[in-house]
Design an enzyme around this catalytic site. Structure first.
Site, PDB file in Angstrom:
ATOM      1  N   SER A 171       0.847  -1.199   0.000  1.00 58.10           N
ATOM      2  CA  SER A 171       0.000   0.000   0.000  1.00 58.10           C
ATOM      3  C   SER A 171       0.880   1.245   0.000  1.00 58.10           C
ATOM      4  CB  SER A 171      -0.937  -0.024   1.220  1.00 58.10           C
ATOM      5  OG  SER A 171      -1.932   0.970   1.090  1.00 58.10           O
ATOM      6  N   ASN A 172       0.327   2.384   0.367  1.00 60.87           N
ATOM      7  CA  ASN A 172       1.121   3.617   0.451  1.00 60.87           C
ATOM      8  C   ASN A 172       0.590   4.464   1.608  1.00 60.87           C
ATOM      9  OD1 ASN A 172      -1.090   5.320  -0.624  1.00 60.87           O
ATOM     10  ND2 ASN A 172      -0.749   4.091  -2.459  1.00 60.87           N
ATOM     11  N   TYR A 173       1.198   5.618   1.819  1.00 63.28           N
ATOM     12  CA  TYR A 173       0.880   6.431   3.003  1.00 63.28           C
ATOM     13  C   TYR A 173      -0.342   7.330   2.838  1.00 63.28           C
ATOM     14  CZ  TYR A 173       5.487   5.250   4.915  1.00 63.28           C
ATOM     15  OH  TYR A 173       6.565   4.601   5.418  1.00 63.28           O
ATOM     16  N   SER A 174      -1.050   7.216   1.736  1.00 60.70           N
ATOM     17  CA  SER A 174      -2.187   8.124   1.533  1.00 60.70           C
ATOM     18  C   SER A 174      -3.181   8.025   2.697  1.00 60.70           C
ATOM     19  CB  SER A 174      -2.905   7.785   0.227  1.00 60.70           C
ATOM     20  OG  SER A 174      -4.107   8.508   0.146  1.00 60.70           O
ATOM     21  N   ALA A 234      -4.611   7.494  -4.262  1.00 57.95           N
ATOM     22  CA  ALA A 234      -3.246   7.043  -4.562  1.00 57.95           C
ATOM     23  C   ALA A 234      -3.356   5.554  -4.872  1.00 57.95           C
ATOM     24  CB  ALA A 234      -2.344   7.289  -3.371  1.00 57.95           C
TER      25      ALA A 234
END
Ligand code: CTP
Length: 416
Positions: free
Chosen positions: A219-222, A286
């Site tokens: 995943s990502n930090y969004s 994102a």
């Protein structure tokens, strides 16, 4: 945007935090926009900003107690009610932990807390908590903020940076210019003359999760904050908003239809069902560009010294909409770049056939994932660019919507 503040009655509530020293500047900005300003100052607030300074810049007496002096005559006895009636909006900046607790509990032992509950329904209340970072994160403060947000207050999280304690953390009040922009956005509320009124707007938000196995994902930090701010602002302008979001910890903005998804493929599937019917598609998610070719069943064991993960490309949701959109539909994207990315953003605008792209630089301090402010440059399909200052994500969302409104007007000129 027209001067929406002209002639509006604004109450500025000030409680006892160090950031109160910035409030005379906020009042000056409001007066410059021809707003009528009245001030409710708590006892705590008087330690950080002088009543005389506030009275001078607002050209009004400052309200503090609900109990008027003994020699009072006339309507001053019920001032807490008439102030609530008078106000077109209430801005509480800074809002301390104590004030948040009082407001969320409905206590009213001073003018600010009393007029808060006499305010007329539908009038925007903007709350800017500002305090030490640890205090802000404490469960009680977070609970009170959640209660106030659920009541419909627009709670704008503080910014990160150096705090009065000398430590760094999240707790700083946004600058007066940014507070002003957030207020302007809130006053757009359900404006029937807005180009968004009755239009169907789809917003994607947050990260996606791409399963590696039953317990792990890429995943990502969004945080979803930008997409949620856009959805909130569009709904306030009267749009019919569908928010398709990946996993985030955010409350659904009032009047918004929320659809929760997990992976890019799921987001794509849900988004596709709106491609034909929506007037505007705003990609603020994102979306993970790749996913593991197949998720492993159960939990992968650490038996191997190293493993290889094969990833395949995910569908580009916004590009698919942009390329197949019909005349009259608008496609809007965000371009998050870590390098000097204006050129990359322009390339994305072209490749995805967008009408507008918001380029934002990723630094995780004042712009990009997780933080509550953004520094955006808007790029239109004709190449025109507008650099925005650092704004709260809510205020930045308003500027993005203003740019979309401008495109509508241009389109209406072409196809009257
Ligand atoms: N986007 C999308 N679907 C994807 C990837 C991106 O809808 N699979 C949208 C985003 O919501 C955003 C825009 O496309 O509005 C640009 O996303 P960004 O991550 O900045 O760029 P990418 O197209 O993914 O390119 P790169 O990662 O190479 O920068």
């Amino acid at each position: 945007m027209d001067n929406i503040l002209r002639g509006k009655n604004i109450i500025v509530g000030i409680s006892g935090g160090i950031a109160a020293y910035k409030t005379p500047q906020l009042v000056r900005l409001l007066k410059k926009c021809s707003a009528n300003v009245r001030i409710a100052l708590t006892d705590g607030g008087t330690h950080f900003v002088s009543e005389l300074a506030l009275a001078t810049v607002s050209e009004e007496r400052v309200y503090r107690s609900i109990f008027p002096p003994a020699d009072t005559t006339g309507t001053d006895y019920t001032r807490h009610i008439s102030l609530g009636e008078w106000a077109d909006a209430l801005v509480i900046a800074p809002a301390t932990a104590n004030t948040l607790a009082k407001l969320s509990a409905g206590l009213c032992d001073d003018m600010l807390s009393a007029l808060f509950i006499t305010l007329r329904p539908g009038k925007p209340v903007l709350i800017f908590p500002a305090m030490d970072g640890q205090m802000f994160l404490s469960p009680s403060v977070q609970r009170n903020i959640a209660t106030l947000a659920a009541q419909g207050c627009i709670v704008i999280s503080p910014e990160s940076g150096e705090l009065a304690s000398g430590q760094c953390g999240t707790g700083r009040m946004p600058e007066p210019e940014s507070i002003l922009s957030s207020l302007e956005e809130a006053l757009h509320c359900t404006a029937q003359d807005s180009a968004f009124y009755g239009k169907s707007v789809v917003v994607t938000a947050g990260p996606t999760r791409e399963k590696i196995d039953g317990v792990r994902f890429i995943s990502n930090y969004s945080s979803g904050k930008m997409g949620f701010a856009i959805a909130r602002a569009a709904a306030q302008r009267g749009a019919l908003v569908t928010l398709i979001t990946g996993p985030v910890h955010l409350a659904t903005p009032p009047g918004v239809t929320r659809l929760d998804v997990e992976s890019a493929v799921e987001m794509h599937g849900v988004a596709q069902s709106f491609f034909k019917s929506c007037a505007i598609f705003i990609g603020a998610a994102a979306v993970s560009d790749y996913r593991p070719v197949a998720a492993i069943e159960g939990k992968m064991k650490k038996e191997m010294p190293e493993i290889e993960l094969t990833l395949v490309k995910n569908p580009d949701i916004l590009a698919e909409f942009g390329i197949q959109k019909a005349p009259g539909q608008l496609a809007v994207g965000f371009a998050l770049e870590t390098q000097t990315g204006l050129d990359n953003a322009r390339k994305k605008l072209k490749a995805k056939n967008l009408d507008l792209i918001a380029f934002n630089f990723f630094d995780r301090k004042s712009s990009g994932f997780e933080v509550d402010t953004n520094i955006i440059t808007l790029i239109e399909s004709d190449g025109g660019t507008t650099e925005l200052p650092q704004l709260t994500k809510y205020a930045a969302a308003g500027r993005v919507l203003d740019a979309i409104e401008k495109l509508f007007v241009q389109q209406a000129g072409i196809n009257p």
